[in-house]
Design a protein around this motif. Structure first.
Motif, PDB file in Angstrom:
ATOM      1  N   VAL A 174       0.833  -1.195   0.000  1.00 31.15           N
ATOM      2  CA  VAL A 174       0.000   0.000   0.000  1.00 31.15           C
ATOM      3  C   VAL A 174       0.871   1.250   0.000  1.00 31.15           C
ATOM      4  CG1 VAL A 174      -0.170  -0.009   2.542  1.00 31.15           C
ATOM      5  CG2 VAL A 174      -1.906   1.190   1.184  1.00 31.15           C
ATOM      6  N   LYS A 192       0.422   5.354   0.870  1.00 29.11           N
ATOM      7  CA  LYS A 192      -0.486   6.245   1.589  1.00 29.11           C
ATOM      8  C   LYS A 192      -0.292   7.682   1.116  1.00 29.11           C
ATOM      9  CE  LYS A 192      -0.189   3.195   5.599  1.00 29.11           C
ATOM     10  NZ  LYS A 192       0.193   3.076   7.028  1.00 29.11           N
ATOM     11  N   ASN A 201      -2.200  10.461   4.786  1.00 29.34           N
ATOM     12  CA  ASN A 201      -2.112   8.993   4.797  1.00 29.34           C
ATOM     13  C   ASN A 201      -3.466   8.292   4.845  1.00 29.34           C
ATOM     14  OD1 ASN A 201       0.718   9.130   4.781  1.00 29.34           O
ATOM     15  ND2 ASN A 201       0.793   9.241   7.018  1.00 29.34           N
ATOM     16  N   ARG A 242      -5.403   5.625   0.380  1.00 27.78           N
ATOM     17  CA  ARG A 242      -4.534   4.456   0.251  1.00 27.78           C
ATOM     18  C   ARG A 242      -4.699   3.795  -1.116  1.00 27.78           C
ATOM     19  NH1 ARG A 242      -3.532   2.256   6.159  1.00 27.78           N
ATOM     20  NH2 ARG A 242      -3.691   4.254   7.221  1.00 27.78           N
ATOM     21  N   TYR A 300      -3.618   0.497  -3.172  1.00 25.02           N
ATOM     22  CA  TYR A 300      -3.130  -0.859  -2.926  1.00 25.02           C
ATOM     23  C   TYR A 300      -2.569  -1.488  -4.198  1.00 25.02           C
ATOM     24  CZ  TYR A 300      -5.455  -0.450   1.579  1.00 25.02           C
ATOM     25  OH  TYR A 300      -5.816  -0.037   2.833  1.00 25.02           O
ATOM     26  N   LYS A 343     -10.172  -0.743   6.496  1.00 23.96           N
ATOM     27  CA  LYS A 343      -8.763  -1.136   6.390  1.00 23.96           C
ATOM     28  C   LYS A 343      -8.550  -2.615   6.691  1.00 23.96           C
ATOM     29  CE  LYS A 343      -4.337  -0.341   8.714  1.00 23.96           C
ATOM     30  NZ  LYS A 343      -3.697   0.337   9.862  1.00 23.96           N
ATOM     31  N   ARG A 369      -8.290   1.616  -4.611  1.00 20.10           N
ATOM     32  CA  ARG A 369      -7.971   2.829  -3.856  1.00 20.10           C
ATOM     33  C   ARG A 369      -9.090   3.078  -2.851  1.00 20.10           C
ATOM     34  NH1 ARG A 369      -5.450   7.548  -7.841  1.00 20.10           N
ATOM     35  NH2 ARG A 369      -3.807   6.263  -8.799  1.00 20.10           N
TER      36      ARG A 369
END
Length: 264
Positions: A8, A10, A122, A125, A127, A160, A177
């Motif tokens: 990931v 951030k 952050n 995210r 991925y 998350k 995302r």
């Protein structure tokens, strides 16, 4: 299926849902956003990425009907597109003030309503779910509304720790995302001559962008049992799940560099 936890990156990202003016053809507004308006935003100092998410005109809601969750997108609140603005640092928004003022003034030329959702650093995210050389041929954008009484921290943790791993484990995503938003404040983006109405029961608290190989893969995902299983987990937390088909995702600034022509 894959159980490997994806890498990931951030970021600090602002997400701006947009509604084009209705006194001219919708495509006229979408084209103006894609052309003249994009140049104003692209010239903003301090951007890591600037992407326009053009949502399909026909978008009744892709998420399967779920008891207790609003999955049908209300016609009067159906979003036309989303500006996805990612900053190089937490100080970058200060660098772009002058250019932002130009964007404010230009909004009336194309939009009737704009809203700004942002999160702390952050909280955006991206991925790593695509294999080498795998391209995204179709996308969906999903907005989530938290239930009243559910804490923001609990909601973020679920996205998350449960939602992202479940989505990544399908093995079908080529882009993933997520964003979780701070409470919406109108004064952060109170542009002149454009509506910013956003009643409490219409506000969103998170978004997902899901990328697929092609439209067939996107269709297969939404008709599979995955969304229904996720709905069961989300039901205690989410009041609404609005899933939009994306027509195009156009990147104008990438890795901090303004591109000579947008990438699709």
């Amino acid at each position: 299926m894959t159980t490997a936890k994806p890498g990931v990156k951030k970021h600090l990202t602002s997400s701006i849902p947009l509604w084009v003016r209705t006194d001219q053809p919708r495509q006229t507004g979408m084209d103006y956003w894609k052309g003249p308006h994009s140049k104003i935003i692209s010239a903003t100092p301090g951007l890591e990425e600037y992407r326009q998410i053009h949502l399909a005109e026909d978008n009744p809601g892709r998420w399967p009907a779920t008891n207790g969750i609003e999955t049908s997108i209300p016609v009067d609140r159906k979003i036309d597109g989303v500006a996805e603005v990612t900053f190089r640092s937490a100080l970058s928004p200060l660098l772009g003030r002058k250019q932002t003022q130009l964007a404010y003034k230009d909004e009336i030329n194309v939009f009737r309503r704009t809203l700004l959702y942002t999160g702390p650093p952050n909280s955006s995210r991206w991925y790593d779910v695509a294999g080498a050389g795998e391209a995204v041929g179709a996308r969906a954008m999903v907005y989530l509304r938290r239930r009243d009484g559910v804490g923001a921290g609990e909601f973020r943790r679920f996205i998350k720790e449960q939602l992202v791993p479940a989505l990544a484990a399908t093995g079908v995503l080529k882009e993933l995302r997520t964003q979780t938003f701070l409470p919406w404040i109108e004064k952060l983006w109170d542009t002149p001559n454009v509506a910013h109405d956003n009643p409490h029961d219409q506000q969103f608290h998170a978004s997902l962008i899901l990328g697929f190989t092609d439209t067939a893969a996107r269709d297969a995902f939404f008709t599979s049992n995955v969304p229904a299983e996720l709905s069961n987990q989300l039901a205690p937390l989410a009041a609404a799940i609005h899933a939009y088909d994306v027509d195009a995702a156009l990147t104008y600034v990438k890795n901090g560099t303004v591109l000579p022509h947008y990438e699709q």
